[in-house]
Design an enzyme around this catalytic site. Structure first.
Site: not given
Ligand SMILES: *Cc1c(COP(=O)(O)O)cnc(C)c1O
Length: 429
Positions: A145, A240, A268
């Site tokens: 994701y 990511d 995060k």
């Molecule tokens: C949470 C997450 C996202 C998206 O971040 P948001 O702040 O919710 O838009 C993208 N990549 C990874 C790996 C994530 O865990």
């Protein structure tokens, strides 16, 4: 039974005004067959709902709160910043401080641009990769994701080499066509895609530890192989690390395995619980971003002083002590004991863990890829979830989400959790 009268009342009101009553889908508890709790307060390892129920929290705002709720250093920094105003639309010093902390912690990042969410970070990193390489296609992995931008809401078609198919209405087929989907931990699937379309691929984007299908650990050889292929074809490699950044060590998961991506996305933890994302990497690539370069990306609230203050406070706190050793100790104790409890209830389930991230998969298969993830018994997870919530433990309300231990979780929390899980499993057996 939990008294949830006030939460139920609020949820009914919210549903009239907000789609599904929530501002992010998984919060609605749909996959565990109940309604959500409205939270009034968080402190340390605990959250408290509007009906006065107390829970040990393993969601931790879905990752940002590695220090636990309401950490004094973060709260103090945010309050002090707010007294100076909430936004200027002009540069402020804290932006440099956070950028410096990030660049110093992650060697592959020479320069970094702040945004407001992980989604914005990945979306912008992909635009930059496309602008830099002059190519349109990207490769992502099944089960990974990267936020909710069009290019990422794609899953594989029947064959790996077919064009992607959108997983959501509203994603144009044109976007899907430029997203090729490979299989996690399957280097051959990446080779095949590159053999066919290598000269059209701008970037491979991957979670170096997959944290959005529960948690699936990478084979290091798989990640090394991707680094080699992307170099061979002059494509960029984007890690990511929105979930793994500052989660497994002070820095990225890339520090830990010694692989240097071209670009990294963060979010995060670096925002200390405020809305922050960031993308960074090699200087020559980052200098293509406006106003230095020609790839456009902007944000009214980007580098917001409250968010920067929270991020700086969080990273400085994490840097200052042996938090990662403590997290490892707490989480390994918890998981070892949970394994025993599940076994004693004749459930030899796969439990994957890396440092303070873990997931209990309701399947007896070893979980190393998306196919194994999909073998979980989600119906049983839902029953278990409701039973353990009744015991005062707040796990993610969906089988495929990862749980987090924070620096605020202590041995009493572990003991209480293990006991609660034991009782919950008794109840559903
Ligand atoms: C949470 C997450 C996202 C998206 O971040 P948001 O702040 O919710 O838009 C993208 N990549 C990874 C790996 C994530 O865990």
């Amino acid at each position: 039974m939990l008294n949830c009268n006030k939460s139920e009342e609020l949820f009914a009101m919210a549903k009239d005004l907000i789609p599904g009553g929530v501002n992010s889908p998984v919060r609605a508890f749909k996959s565990v067959g109940r309604n959500p709790l409205f939270i009034k307060k968080g402190s340390g390892s605990r959250i408290y709902d509007v009906d006065g129920n107390e829970f040990i929290d393993y969601v931790c705002s879905w990752g940002p709160l590695i220090l636990g709720h309401s950490h004094p250093a973060v709260i103090q920094a945010v309050c002090a910043a707010a007294e100076q105003g909430t936004s200027y639309g002009a540069p402020c010093e804290k932006e440099i401080e956070l950028a410096r902390l990030i660049c110093e912690a992650i060697p592959s990042i020479d320069k970094v641009r702040m945004v407001n969410s992980g989604t914005e970070a990945t979306m912008s990193a992909v635009r930059l990769a496309r602008g830099y390489t002059g190519r349109d296609k990207i490769v992502k992995f099944e089960g990974c994701y990267h936020g909710h931008a069009d290019s990422f809401l794609i899953q594989a078609g029947s064959g790996l080499l077919t064009a992607g198919i959108p997983t959501s209405p509203g994603v144009p087929a044109e976007s899907a066509r430029n997203t090729l989907v490979a299989k996690y931990n399957d280097l051959d699937s990446v080779h095949k895609i590159f053999e066919q379309s290598g000269d059209k691929i701008a970037a491979v984007i991957i979670e170096p530890v997959a944290g959005n299908m529960g948690i699936v650990l990478p084979d290091v050889e798989f990640l090394k192989g991707i680094r080699e292929i992307t170099e061979k074809y002059d494509s960029l490699l984007i890690f990511d690390e929105v979930i793994t950044g500052f989660r497994t060590c002070y820095g990225g998961f890339q520090n830990y395995i010694g692989i240097k991506p071209d670009l990294t996305t963060l979010g995060k933890i670096i925002g200390g619980g405020l809305p922050v994302g960031a993308y960074g990497g090699r200087k020559d690539i980052m200098d293509r971003i406006a106003p230095e370069g020609d790839v456009y990306q902007a944000g009214t609230l980007s580098g917001n002083p409250l968010a920067m203050a929270a991020g700086v406070a969080a990273l400085q706190t994490l840097k200052g002590a042996d938090w990662y050793d403590q997290l490892e100790k707490t989480a390994s104790l918890l998981i070892n004991q949970l394994k025993t409890v599940f076994k004693s209830h004749n459930r030899n389930y796969a439990i994957n863990r890396l440092g303070s991230m873990f997931c209990i998969f309701f399947t007896e298969q070893e979980v190393k890829d998306y196919a194994a993830v999909k073998s979980c018994n989600t119906e049983e997870y839902a029953r278990y979830y409701r039973a353990v919530l009744e015991q005062g433990i707040y796990f993610p309300p969906a089988q495929f989400e990862v749980s987090f231990v924070s620096c605020a979780h202590n041995l009493q929390d572990v003991e209480k959790t293990v006991d609660a899980v034991d009782k919950a499993l008794d109840k559903i057996s």
